[in-house]
Write a protein that holds these residues in place. Structure first.
Motif, PDB file in Angstrom:
ATOM      1  N   SER A   1      66.911  39.433  35.545  1.00 40.12           N
ATOM      2  CA  SER A   1      66.498  38.130  36.146  1.00 40.12           C
ATOM      3  C   SER A   1      66.092  37.154  35.317  1.00 40.12           C
ATOM      4  N   SER A   2      65.350  37.475  34.341  1.00 41.95           N
ATOM      5  CA  SER A   2      65.243  35.745  33.749  1.00 41.95           C
ATOM      6  C   SER A   2      66.107  35.073  33.061  1.00 41.95           C
ATOM      7  N   ALA A   3      67.075  35.843  32.611  1.00 41.86           N
ATOM      8  CA  ALA A   3      68.139  34.678  32.015  1.00 41.86           C
ATOM      9  C   ALA A   3      68.452  33.926  33.094  1.00 41.86           C
ATOM     10  N   LYS A   4      68.941  35.119  34.864  1.00 51.96           N
ATOM     11  CA  LYS A   4      69.411  33.707  36.064  1.00 51.96           C
ATOM     12  C   LYS A   4      68.310  32.245  36.111  1.00 51.96           C
ATOM     13  N   THR A   5      67.289  32.685  35.762  1.00 55.56           N
ATOM     14  CA  THR A   5      66.243  31.680  36.386  1.00 55.56           C
ATOM     15  C   THR A   5      66.836  31.115  34.724  1.00 55.56           C
ATOM     16  N   ILE A   6      66.935  31.332  33.768  1.00 59.32           N
ATOM     17  CA  ILE A   6      66.841  29.981  32.518  1.00 59.32           C
ATOM     18  C   ILE A   6      68.876  29.154  32.645  1.00 59.32           C
ATOM     19  N   VAL A   7      69.698  29.848  33.035  1.00 59.61           N
ATOM     20  CA  VAL A   7      70.684  29.207  33.196  1.00 59.61           C
ATOM     21  C   VAL A   7      70.638  28.589  34.336  1.00 59.61           C
ATOM     22  N   LYS A   8      69.913  28.815  35.372  1.00 57.72           N
ATOM     23  CA  LYS A   8      70.194  27.344  36.589  1.00 57.72           C
ATOM     24  C   LYS A   8      69.538  26.590  36.128  1.00 57.72           C
ATOM     25  N   ASN A   9      68.489  26.733  35.874  1.00 54.46           N
ATOM     26  CA  ASN A   9      67.117  24.856  35.514  1.00 54.46           C
ATOM     27  C   ASN A   9      67.930  24.296  34.121  1.00 54.46           C
ATOM     28  N   GLN A  10      68.604  25.636  32.960  1.00 57.34           N
ATOM     29  CA  GLN A  10      69.314  24.452  31.837  1.00 57.34           C
ATOM     30  C   GLN A  10      70.900  24.112  31.743  1.00 57.34           C
ATOM     31  N   GLY A  11      71.949  25.132  33.201  1.00 61.82           N
ATOM     32  CA  GLY A  11      72.838  24.309  33.688  1.00 61.82           C
ATOM     33  C   GLY A  11      73.805  24.929  33.099  1.00 61.82           C
ATOM     34  N   THR A  12      73.626  26.621  32.151  1.00 60.59           N
ATOM     35  CA  THR A  12      74.668  26.709  31.202  1.00 60.59           C
ATOM     36  C   THR A  12      75.148  28.735  31.977  1.00 60.59           C
ATOM     37  N   ARG A  13      75.430  29.269  30.913  1.00 61.56           N
ATOM     38  CA  ARG A  13      76.525  30.596  32.004  1.00 61.56           C
ATOM     39  C   ARG A  13      76.359  31.397  30.693  1.00 61.56           C
ATOM     40  N   LEU A  14      75.627  32.309  31.898  1.00 64.07           N
ATOM     41  CA  LEU A  14      75.254  33.498  32.033  1.00 64.07           C
ATOM     42  C   LEU A  14      76.325  34.894  31.452  1.00 64.07           C
ATOM     43  N   VAL A  15      76.060  35.447  30.080  1.00 70.41           N
ATOM     44  CA  VAL A  15      77.021  36.810  29.185  1.00 70.41           C
ATOM     45  C   VAL A  15      76.336  37.835  29.629  1.00 70.41           C
ATOM     46  N   ILE A  16      76.128  38.499  30.123  1.00 69.97           N
ATOM     47  CA  ILE A  16      75.981  39.816  29.786  1.00 69.97           C
ATOM     48  C   ILE A  16      76.463  41.549  28.996  1.00 69.97           C
ATOM     49  N   HIS A  17      75.780  41.878  28.104  1.00 71.68           N
ATOM     50  CA  HIS A  17      75.804  42.534  27.513  1.00 71.68           C
ATOM     51  C   HIS A  17      75.589  44.174  27.771  1.00 71.68           C
ATOM     52  N   ASP A  18      76.937  45.445  26.797  1.00 73.28           N
ATOM     53  CA  ASP A  18      76.211  46.326  26.894  1.00 73.28           C
ATOM     54  C   ASP A  18      75.441  47.002  25.979  1.00 73.28           C
ATOM     55  N   ARG A  19      74.884  48.126  25.855  1.00 74.82           N
ATOM     56  CA  ARG A  19      73.845  48.632  25.030  1.00 74.82           C
ATOM     57  C   ARG A  19      75.187  48.066  23.414  1.00 74.82           C
ATOM     58  N   ASN A  20      76.631  48.544  23.378  1.00 69.81           N
ATOM     59  CA  ASN A  20      77.268  48.319  22.421  1.00 69.81           C
ATOM     60  C   ASN A  20      77.114  47.104  21.915  1.00 69.81           C
ATOM     61  N   GLY A  21      77.132  46.369  23.020  1.00 64.96           N
ATOM     62  CA  GLY A  21      76.883  44.591  22.520  1.00 64.96           C
ATOM     63  C   GLY A  21      78.588  43.961  23.012  1.00 64.96           C
ATOM     64  N   ARG A  22      79.200  45.193  23.637  1.00 63.29           N
ATOM     65  CA  ARG A  22      80.327  44.462  24.518  1.00 63.29           C
ATOM     66  C   ARG A  22      80.155  43.633  25.403  1.00 63.29           C
ATOM     67  N   ILE A  23      80.595  43.072  25.302  1.00 64.72           N
ATOM     68  CA  ILE A  23      80.578  41.724  27.291  1.00 64.72           C
ATOM     69  C   ILE A  23      80.675  42.743  28.312  1.00 64.72           C
ATOM     70  N   LYS A  24      79.853  42.856  29.047  1.00 64.07           N
ATOM     71  CA  LYS A  24      79.689  43.249  30.385  1.00 64.07           C
ATOM     72  C   LYS A  24      80.084  42.774  31.960  1.00 64.07           C
ATOM     73  N   LYS A  25      79.764  41.476  31.785  1.00 61.94           N
ATOM     74  CA  LYS A  25      79.499  40.813  32.874  1.00 61.94           C
ATOM     75  C   LYS A  25      79.896  39.190  32.428  1.00 61.94           C
ATOM     76  N   LYS A  26      80.310  37.991  32.798  1.00 62.42           N
ATOM     77  CA  LYS A  26      79.855  36.956  32.462  1.00 62.42           C
ATOM     78  C   LYS A  26      79.907  36.162  34.266  1.00 62.42           C
TER      79      LYS A  26
END
Length: 65
Positions: free
Chosen positions: A40-65
């Protein structure tokens, strides 16, 4: 489109909880008790900064871009 270095990652924090970190940064933008709160916090940050969000699972693998 944002470049690879222009992204924020939601990652498991070794000390507990979940952190939001900008690519190439050693410090977290924020640390949260749940992944949901971190996303939730990251979505606000990427919206304000125009960056891309990458979500990792607990093992460090990319879960969602």
């Amino acid at each position: 489109m944002p470049t690879k270095n222009n992204s924020h990652h939601v990652v498991k924090n070794p000390s507990g909880g979940w952190s939001v970190k900008k690519s190439g940064s050693s410090r977290a933008s924020g640390t949260f008790s749940t992944q949901k709160a971190a996303v939730s916090s990251a979505k606000t940050i990427v919206k304000n900064q125009g960056t891309r969000l990458v979500i990792h699972d607990r093992n460090g693998r990319i879960k969602k871009k």
